[in-house]
Design a protein around this motif. Structure first.
Motif, PDB file in Angstrom:
ATOM      1  N   ARG A  26     -10.858 -28.797  -8.406  1.00 40.41           N
ATOM      2  CA  ARG A  26     -12.259 -28.805  -7.978  1.00 40.41           C
ATOM      3  C   ARG A  26     -12.522 -27.692  -6.962  1.00 40.41           C
ATOM      4  N   ARG A  27     -13.570 -26.963  -7.185  1.00 41.56           N
ATOM      5  CA  ARG A  27     -14.043 -25.867  -6.319  1.00 41.56           C
ATOM      6  C   ARG A  27     -13.117 -24.649  -6.295  1.00 41.56           C
ATOM      7  N   ARG A  28     -12.048 -24.654  -7.087  1.00 41.25           N
ATOM      8  CA  ARG A  28     -11.166 -23.487  -7.133  1.00 41.25           C
ATOM      9  C   ARG A  28     -11.254 -22.742  -8.454  1.00 41.25           C
ATOM     10  N   GLU A  30     -13.721 -22.395 -12.193  1.00 41.86           N
ATOM     11  CA  GLU A  30     -14.985 -22.676 -12.874  1.00 41.86           C
ATOM     12  C   GLU A  30     -14.795 -23.821 -13.879  1.00 41.86           C
TER      13      GLU A  30
END
Length: 148
Positions: A26-28, A30
């Motif tokens: 998550r958040r690292r 796409e």
């Protein structure tokens, strides 16, 4: 990093891989890359499950290391592990666990019985010691009366 599905029915591994991967990156990375990488891994897992003749009702656990390079997930397929627990084995395991639990209950009952006997012995021991003390007191008082 390492992805591990935990125990899951073979029929549901693909969804679990996708969910776990989304949580791990998550958040690292796409979301489109997560979907692509999960699809790639799921295809590799499927091929291995077919080779291993895994039934969809069997339980599996998948672990595979991966890294993130330039925004892409790169799987370490050399270290892909798939543990398989066959349905028939599960039934045998369930029966064995029931037997173990029954034996544990029986052991607990026997321990309780022995503890009760030990408690009674302790009470009897204390009663004997009290009687011995009374006898000593009576003997000492008789001795003193005799000396008077």
């Amino acid at each position: 990093m390492k992805l591990s599905t935990g125990y899951v029915r073979a029929s549901g591994y693909a969804h679990k891989v996708r969910r776990v991967l989304f949580a791990l990156v998550r958040r690292r990375v796409e979301p489109k890359e997560v979907v692509r990488a999960a699809g790639e891994l799921n295809q590799r897992i499927f091929d291995r499950l077919v080779e291993m003749k895994v039934d969809k009702a069997d339980v599996i656990r998948v672990t595979v290391p991966f890294s993130i390079r330039d925004g892409q997930i790169v799987w370490d397929y050399e270290n892909l592990e798939i543990e398989v627990y066959r349905r028939e084995e599960e039934e045998n395991l369930a029966r064995a666990m029931e037997e173990v639990e029954a034996r544990e209950r029986e052991l607990e009952e026997r321990i309780k019985e022995v503890e009760e006997v030990a408690l009674r012995l302790k009470e009897l021991s204390e009663e004997l010691l009290e009687r011995i003390e009374r006898l000593k007191e009576e003997h000492t008082s008789l001795k003193i009366k005799a000396e008077e």
